[in-house]
Write an enzyme that holds these catalytic residues in place. Structure first.
Site, PDB file in Angstrom:
ATOM      1  N   GLY A 150       0.834  -1.209   0.000  1.00 38.86           N
ATOM      2  CA  GLY A 150       0.000   0.000   0.000  1.00 38.86           C
ATOM      3  C   GLY A 150       0.860   1.247   0.000  1.00 38.86           C
ATOM      4  N   SER A 151       0.204   2.395   0.024  1.00 37.86           N
ATOM      5  CA  SER A 151       0.962   3.645  -0.113  1.00 37.86           C
ATOM      6  C   SER A 151       1.818   3.924   1.127  1.00 37.86           C
ATOM      7  CB  SER A 151       0.006   4.815  -0.381  1.00 37.86           C
ATOM      8  OG  SER A 151      -0.973   4.903   0.626  1.00 37.86           O
ATOM      9  N   GLY A 206      -5.793  -2.903  -0.614  1.00 35.23           N
ATOM     10  CA  GLY A 206      -4.966  -3.121  -1.807  1.00 35.23           C
ATOM     11  C   GLY A 206      -5.038  -4.557  -2.305  1.00 35.23           C
ATOM     12  N   GLU A 260      -0.319 -10.679   3.383  1.00 31.15           N
ATOM     13  CA  GLU A 260      -0.032  -9.821   4.550  1.00 31.15           C
ATOM     14  C   GLU A 260      -0.248 -10.609   5.834  1.00 31.15           C
ATOM     15  OE1 GLU A 260      -1.255  -5.518   2.572  1.00 31.15           O
ATOM     16  OE2 GLU A 260      -2.732  -6.593   3.740  1.00 31.15           O
ATOM     17  N   ASP A 270       3.520  -2.580   8.222  1.00 32.50           N
ATOM     18  CA  ASP A 270       2.477  -2.492   7.194  1.00 32.50           C
ATOM     19  C   ASP A 270       1.436  -1.450   7.608  1.00 32.50           C
ATOM     20  OD1 ASP A 270       0.935  -2.997   4.981  1.00 32.50           O
ATOM     21  OD2 ASP A 270       0.307  -5.014   5.578  1.00 32.50           O
ATOM     22  N   GLY A 271       0.698  -0.989   6.635  1.00 27.42           N
ATOM     23  CA  GLY A 271      -0.393  -0.045   6.868  1.00 27.42           C
ATOM     24  C   GLY A 271      -1.685  -0.761   7.216  1.00 27.42           C
ATOM     25  N   ALA A 272      -2.774   0.012   7.260  1.00 26.30           N
ATOM     26  CA  ALA A 272      -4.095  -0.567   7.545  1.00 26.30           C
ATOM     27  C   ALA A 272      -5.165   0.361   6.990  1.00 26.30           C
ATOM     28  CB  ALA A 272      -4.293  -0.744   9.042  1.00 26.30           C
ATOM     29  N   GLY A 329      -6.498  -4.934   3.556  1.00 29.88           N
ATOM     30  CA  GLY A 329      -6.860  -5.560   2.289  1.00 29.88           C
ATOM     31  C   GLY A 329      -7.419  -4.606   1.255  1.00 29.88           C
TER      32      GLY A 329
HETATM   33  C1  5RP Z   1      -3.226  -3.531   1.340  1.00 34.70           C
HETATM   34  C2  5RP Z   1      -3.466  -3.050   2.721  1.00 34.70           C
HETATM   35  C3  5RP Z   1      -3.000  -1.667   3.062  1.00 34.70           C
HETATM   36  O1  5RP Z   1      -2.191  -1.747   4.182  1.00 34.70           O
HETATM   37  C4  5RP Z   1      -4.192  -0.798   3.351  1.00 34.70           C
HETATM   38  O2  5RP Z   1      -5.069  -0.834   2.248  1.00 34.70           O
HETATM   39  C5  5RP Z   1      -3.762   0.643   3.633  1.00 34.70           C
HETATM   40  O3  5RP Z   1      -3.269   1.206   2.451  1.00 34.70           O
HETATM   41  P1  5RP Z   1      -2.621   2.649   2.408  1.00 34.70           P
HETATM   42  O4  5RP Z   1      -1.335   2.592   3.154  1.00 34.70           O
HETATM   43  O5  5RP Z   1      -2.439   2.909   0.935  1.00 34.70           O
HETATM   44  O6  5RP Z   1      -3.602   3.623   3.029  1.00 34.70           O
HETATM   45  O7  5RP Z   1      -4.010  -3.714   3.568  1.00 34.70           O
HETATM   46  O8  5RP Z   1      -3.801  -4.786   1.119  1.00 34.70           O
END
Ligand code: 5RP
Length: 236
Positions: free
Chosen positions: A47-48, A115, A121, A99-101, A113
């Site tokens: 993700g970003s 992304g 993950e 990781d992000g969320a 999820g």
């Molecule tokens: C990808 C994810 C990402 O961590 C979630 O969608 C957050 O994305 P971003 O950092 O772009 O806000 O779970 O599957």
């Protein structure tokens, strides 16, 4: 619950003293470098926000042994920085997963999820000793479920799984023109009442045809770092 300011990154601030969501993501990704354990293997999300972390990690890449990526997209980005990407089957231990969320509550139960990388993950998070979740502060919610819950599904089971999800009170919507790295489909489930994240995670995973769902509650994050106008905040 402990909330403390870790770092104040005043130079990111715009004229009205507020940061954009992207600036908050970059801020928190940089702060997460503190959690990298030297000479070990690091798990990397998708993700970003995770992308900003990969870019920050490149500045200390000589200090780590390698990485395990949670998606093909992340593996490509890591390799573009010259950061080694390892096959999980050849790795015994991952010191930390970053990781992000899409949403987090104060118990550090997450929805992930957005992304579409939720299954890999969840696998990398399961192997990791510590899970550090990084996000902008808009992701902190009182109750999970405003963000539609992603569910990865074996293609031939899609209609059946959708009917079962309706029985649980959700409104599944097929994510159009999207195939996961594992060759599966995603149902985004709207309007779920997520009062008991651990129980719901287990229940949805028991539907035949579901690969996994985006609730990270049985194994939530250990630390949540939130980018905000007042600096990076930590909940653990
Ligand atoms: C990808 C994810 C990402 O961590 C979630 O969608 C957050 O994305 P971003 O950092 O772009 O806000 O779970 O599957």
């Amino acid at each position: 619950m402990l909330i403390v300011d870790l770092i104040s990154l005043a130079w990111f601030k715009t004229e009205n003293n507020t940061l954009t969501p992207d600036e908050k993501k970059r801020q928190v990704a940089k702060a997460a470098l503190e959690y990298v354990v030297e000479n070990t293997i690091i798990g990397i999300g998708t993700g970003s926000t995770a992308n900003y972390f990969v870019d920050a990690l490149a500045t200390i890449k000589h200090k780590i042994e390698g990485t395990v990526a949670s998606s093909d997209a992340t593996a490509t980005r890591l390799k573009s920085h010259g950061i080694p990407v390892l096959d999980l089957n050849g790795v015994d231990e991952i010191s930390v997963y970053i990781d992000g969320a899409d949403e987090s509550n104060r118990h550090l139960h997450l929805i992930k999820g957005g992304g579409g990388a939720l299954t890999r993950e969840k696998i990398v998070a399961a192997v990791s000793k510590r899970f550090v979740c990084i996000a902008d502060d808009s992701k902190l919610v009182d109750m999970l479920g405003t963000f539609p819950l992603p569910v990865e599904v074996i293609p031939m089971a899609c209609s059946y799984v959708a009917r079962e999800l309706v029985k649980l009170g959700g409104q599944p919507v097929w994510r159009k023109d999207f195939v996961t790295d594992n060759g599966n489909l995603i149902l985004d489930v709207h309007n779920l009442q997520i009062n008991e994240p651990v129980a719901l995670e287990t229940k949805i995973n028991q539907i035949i045809g579901v690969v996994t769902n985006g609730l990270f509650a049985s194994r939530g994050a250990d630390v949540l770092l939130l980018g905000s106008d007042d600096g990076v905040k930590m909940i653990k």
